[in-house]
Design a protein around this motif. Structure first.
Motif, PDB file in Angstrom:
ATOM      1  N   VAL A  21    -119.669 -40.641 -29.839  1.00 25.07           N
ATOM      2  CA  VAL A  21    -121.242 -40.977 -29.681  1.00 25.07           C
ATOM      3  C   VAL A  21    -121.846 -39.642 -29.252  1.00 25.07           C
ATOM      4  O   VAL A  21    -122.858 -39.239 -29.659  1.00 25.07           O
ATOM      5  CB  VAL A  21    -121.449 -42.009 -28.420  1.00 25.07           C
ATOM      6  N   PHE A  22    -121.123 -38.696 -28.075  1.00 26.61           N
ATOM      7  CA  PHE A  22    -121.813 -37.628 -27.759  1.00 26.61           C
ATOM      8  C   PHE A  22    -122.046 -36.642 -28.955  1.00 26.61           C
ATOM      9  O   PHE A  22    -122.859 -35.844 -29.233  1.00 26.61           O
ATOM     10  CB  PHE A  22    -120.876 -36.975 -26.891  1.00 26.61           C
ATOM     11  N   ASP A  23    -120.783 -36.701 -29.743  1.00 27.40           N
ATOM     12  CA  ASP A  23    -120.762 -35.646 -31.012  1.00 27.40           C
ATOM     13  C   ASP A  23    -121.788 -36.263 -32.014  1.00 27.40           C
ATOM     14  O   ASP A  23    -122.625 -35.230 -32.641  1.00 27.40           O
ATOM     15  CB  ASP A  23    -119.309 -35.848 -31.720  1.00 27.40           C
ATOM     16  N   GLU A  24    -122.213 -37.493 -32.304  1.00 22.43           N
ATOM     17  CA  GLU A  24    -122.989 -37.924 -32.895  1.00 22.43           C
ATOM     18  C   GLU A  24    -124.428 -37.567 -32.511  1.00 22.43           C
ATOM     19  O   GLU A  24    -125.554 -37.324 -33.087  1.00 22.43           O
ATOM     20  CB  GLU A  24    -122.839 -39.341 -33.403  1.00 22.43           C
ATOM     21  N   ARG A  25    -124.540 -38.012 -31.257  1.00 20.37           N
ATOM     22  CA  ARG A  25    -126.166 -38.085 -30.632  1.00 20.37           C
ATOM     23  C   ARG A  25    -126.570 -36.749 -29.789  1.00 20.37           C
ATOM     24  O   ARG A  25    -127.629 -36.713 -29.458  1.00 20.37           O
ATOM     25  CB  ARG A  25    -126.072 -39.402 -29.916  1.00 20.37           C
ATOM     26  N   GLY A  26    -125.261 -36.141 -29.168  1.00 20.27           N
ATOM     27  CA  GLY A  26    -125.822 -35.406 -28.197  1.00 20.27           C
ATOM     28  C   GLY A  26    -125.766 -35.920 -26.809  1.00 20.27           C
ATOM     29  O   GLY A  26    -125.914 -37.299 -26.561  1.00 20.27           O
ATOM     30  N   TYR A  27    -125.616 -35.212 -25.424  1.00 20.43           N
ATOM     31  CA  TYR A  27    -125.565 -35.813 -24.326  1.00 20.43           C
ATOM     32  C   TYR A  27    -126.904 -36.612 -23.966  1.00 20.43           C
ATOM     33  O   TYR A  27    -126.749 -37.935 -23.410  1.00 20.43           O
ATOM     34  CB  TYR A  27    -125.436 -34.867 -23.330  1.00 20.43           C
ATOM     35  N   ASP A  28    -127.949 -35.980 -24.145  1.00 20.67           N
ATOM     36  CA  ASP A  28    -129.232 -36.637 -23.659  1.00 20.67           C
ATOM     37  C   ASP A  28    -129.508 -38.098 -24.441  1.00 20.67           C
ATOM     38  O   ASP A  28    -129.941 -38.829 -24.017  1.00 20.67           O
ATOM     39  CB  ASP A  28    -130.389 -35.775 -23.887  1.00 20.67           C
ATOM     40  N   ALA A  51    -118.070 -43.131 -12.975  1.00 19.57           N
ATOM     41  CA  ALA A  51    -119.101 -43.551 -12.275  1.00 19.57           C
ATOM     42  C   ALA A  51    -120.151 -43.313 -12.976  1.00 19.57           C
ATOM     43  O   ALA A  51    -121.424 -44.135 -12.499  1.00 19.57           O
ATOM     44  CB  ALA A  51    -119.191 -42.718 -10.866  1.00 19.57           C
ATOM     45  N   SER A  52    -120.642 -42.324 -13.826  1.00 13.82           N
ATOM     46  CA  SER A  52    -121.790 -42.232 -14.555  1.00 13.82           C
ATOM     47  C   SER A  52    -121.650 -41.822 -16.009  1.00 13.82           C
ATOM     48  O   SER A  52    -120.365 -41.159 -16.275  1.00 13.82           O
ATOM     49  CB  SER A  52    -122.402 -41.348 -13.542  1.00 13.82           C
ATOM     50  N   LYS A  53    -122.586 -41.604 -16.622  1.00 14.20           N
ATOM     51  CA  LYS A  53    -122.612 -41.013 -18.069  1.00 14.20           C
ATOM     52  C   LYS A  53    -122.221 -39.502 -17.827  1.00 14.20           C
ATOM     53  O   LYS A  53    -121.314 -38.838 -18.506  1.00 14.20           O
ATOM     54  CB  LYS A  53    -123.751 -41.070 -18.768  1.00 14.20           C
ATOM     55  N   GLU A  54    -122.777 -38.794 -16.608  1.00 15.36           N
ATOM     56  CA  GLU A  54    -122.373 -37.326 -16.576  1.00 15.36           C
ATOM     57  C   GLU A  54    -120.752 -37.200 -15.936  1.00 15.36           C
ATOM     58  O   GLU A  54    -120.179 -36.221 -16.898  1.00 15.36           O
ATOM     59  CB  GLU A  54    -123.198 -36.848 -15.082  1.00 15.36           C
ATOM     60  N   GLU A  55    -120.138 -38.031 -15.440  1.00 13.60           N
ATOM     61  CA  GLU A  55    -118.872 -38.017 -15.093  1.00 13.60           C
ATOM     62  C   GLU A  55    -118.009 -38.213 -16.416  1.00 13.60           C
ATOM     63  O   GLU A  55    -116.848 -37.598 -16.446  1.00 13.60           O
ATOM     64  CB  GLU A  55    -118.584 -38.869 -14.057  1.00 13.60           C
ATOM     65  N   LEU A  56    -118.385 -39.231 -17.278  1.00 10.57           N
ATOM     66  CA  LEU A  56    -117.698 -39.279 -18.450  1.00 10.57           C
ATOM     67  C   LEU A  56    -117.914 -38.214 -19.510  1.00 10.57           C
ATOM     68  O   LEU A  56    -116.909 -37.717 -20.092  1.00 10.57           O
ATOM     69  CB  LEU A  56    -118.418 -40.655 -19.232  1.00 10.57           C
ATOM     70  N   ALA A  57    -119.065 -37.598 -19.235  1.00  7.77           N
ATOM     71  CA  ALA A  57    -119.208 -36.396 -20.340  1.00  7.77           C
ATOM     72  C   ALA A  57    -118.279 -35.002 -19.832  1.00  7.77           C
ATOM     73  O   ALA A  57    -117.751 -34.531 -20.325  1.00  7.77           O
ATOM     74  CB  ALA A  57    -120.684 -35.834 -20.480  1.00  7.77           C
ATOM     75  N   GLU A 109    -123.982 -27.678 -26.729  1.00  7.67           N
ATOM     76  CA  GLU A 109    -125.188 -27.763 -26.968  1.00  7.67           C
ATOM     77  C   GLU A 109    -126.113 -27.304 -25.887  1.00  7.67           C
ATOM     78  O   GLU A 109    -125.536 -27.165 -24.733  1.00  7.67           O
ATOM     79  CB  GLU A 109    -125.378 -29.215 -26.941  1.00  7.67           C
ATOM     80  N   HIS A 110    -127.383 -27.518 -25.754  1.00 10.34           N
ATOM     81  CA  HIS A 110    -128.425 -26.969 -24.806  1.00 10.34           C
ATOM     82  C   HIS A 110    -128.983 -27.889 -24.056  1.00 10.34           C
ATOM     83  O   HIS A 110    -129.512 -27.640 -22.886  1.00 10.34           O
ATOM     84  CB  HIS A 110    -129.465 -26.031 -25.626  1.00 10.34           C
ATOM     85  N   GLY A 111    -128.822 -29.123 -24.470  1.00  6.47           N
ATOM     86  CA  GLY A 111    -129.574 -30.202 -23.619  1.00  6.47           C
ATOM     87  C   GLY A 111    -128.478 -30.614 -22.272  1.00  6.47           C
ATOM     88  O   GLY A 111    -127.593 -30.046 -22.022  1.00  6.47           O
ATOM     89  N   GLY A 112    -128.833 -31.585 -21.570  1.00  5.61           N
ATOM     90  CA  GLY A 112    -128.184 -32.036 -20.392  1.00  5.61           C
ATOM     91  C   GLY A 112    -127.811 -30.945 -19.409  1.00  5.61           C
ATOM     92  O   GLY A 112    -126.720 -30.597 -19.353  1.00  5.61           O
ATOM     93  N   THR A 113    -128.878 -30.460 -18.934  1.00  2.00           N
ATOM     94  CA  THR A 113    -128.698 -29.162 -18.267  1.00  2.00           C
ATOM     95  C   THR A 113    -128.004 -29.218 -16.734  1.00  2.00           C
ATOM     96  O   THR A 113    -127.608 -28.546 -16.420  1.00  2.00           O
ATOM     97  CB  THR A 113    -130.064 -28.369 -17.799  1.00  2.00           C
TER      98      THR A 113
END
Length: 233
Positions: A21-28, A51-57, A109-113
């Protein structure tokens, strides 16, 4: 033990689904709902492990380096061949491993700072520095080479060709770009006698990975034999 094994498999399934999903859509743009659907697990199962999307990423990002063979894991002609193989194996695996692709997408990628993305860059640089230092100690590296500086150059240049290959044709030509990079770089790094023996030909990544996997199997079989063979036999 069965419960523990099931938990490990569930965690890995979530990681792999999230990477896709991250590869297809990016983090944000990626959502927990999409990841749950892809992994076919409950929200409770996901939050038990992350615990969160951030921890998973971050876990997906951290999965990048363990996928790469450790220096010295198999016998090679030279440390400089080992250095080249690291990049060519990575190019080969990137086309086949969704978890690796997701990790790379998040790293570059540059998103999800809010994400801490430096771990793979630091890890790759440290690993390359280690191989270059060992190569220099063995007389394989030209005297002027500063291992840490050269390692940073390799990692930065590789990130550049990786990004360009992804944008241009979904990494279909990443191996070719990596080969061209090493063909131009290694004459400035390796002594002529070592340079002449380097294999930077197409398919080298796949061949090197097969050698590593065979070495792992042989080592496991040897360990098993030692465990079942009575002492003194």
């Amino acid at each position: 033990m069965a419960k523990q094994d099931r938990a490990i498999r569930t965690r890995q399934s979530i990681l792999e689904a999230a990477a896709v999903v991250f590869d297809e859509r990016g983090y944000d743009a990626a959502t927990i709902t999409e990841i749950l659907a892809r992994a076919e697990v409950t929200k409770g199962a996901l939050y038990f492990h992350f615990a969160s999307k951030e921890e998973l990423a971050l876990a997906v990002i951290d999965a990048q380096l363990p996928a790469i063979p450790e220096p010295g894991e198999r016998p090679v002609l030279s440390k400089m061949q080992e250095l080249v193989d690291m990049g060519l194996i990575f190019a080969h695996r990137l086309l086949q491993d969704p978890l690796l692709r997701g990790s790379v997408r998040l790293t570059l990628e540059h998103g999800g700072t809010s994400l801490h993305r430096s771990t793979p860059f630091i890890g790759w640089t440290d690993l390359s520095t280690q191989v270059l230092v060992e190569g220099k100690e063995r007389g394989e590296v030209l005297p002027h080479v500063v291992p840490s500086d050269t390692a940073e150059l390799i990692v930065g240049a590789y990130a550049g060709i990786n990004t360009m290959s992804q944008v241009v044709n979904q990494r279909a030509d990443l191996e070719r770009r990596a080969i061209v990079l090493y063909e131009h770089l290694m004459p400035s790094v390796a002594v002529p006698s070592v340079l002449a023996r380097l294999d930077i030909s197409p398919g080298r990544g796949a061949r090197a990975l097969a050698e590593i996997e065979k070495a792992r199997v042989d080592s496991a079989e040897a360990d098993a034999t030692r465990l079942v063979t009575p002492a003194g036999v």
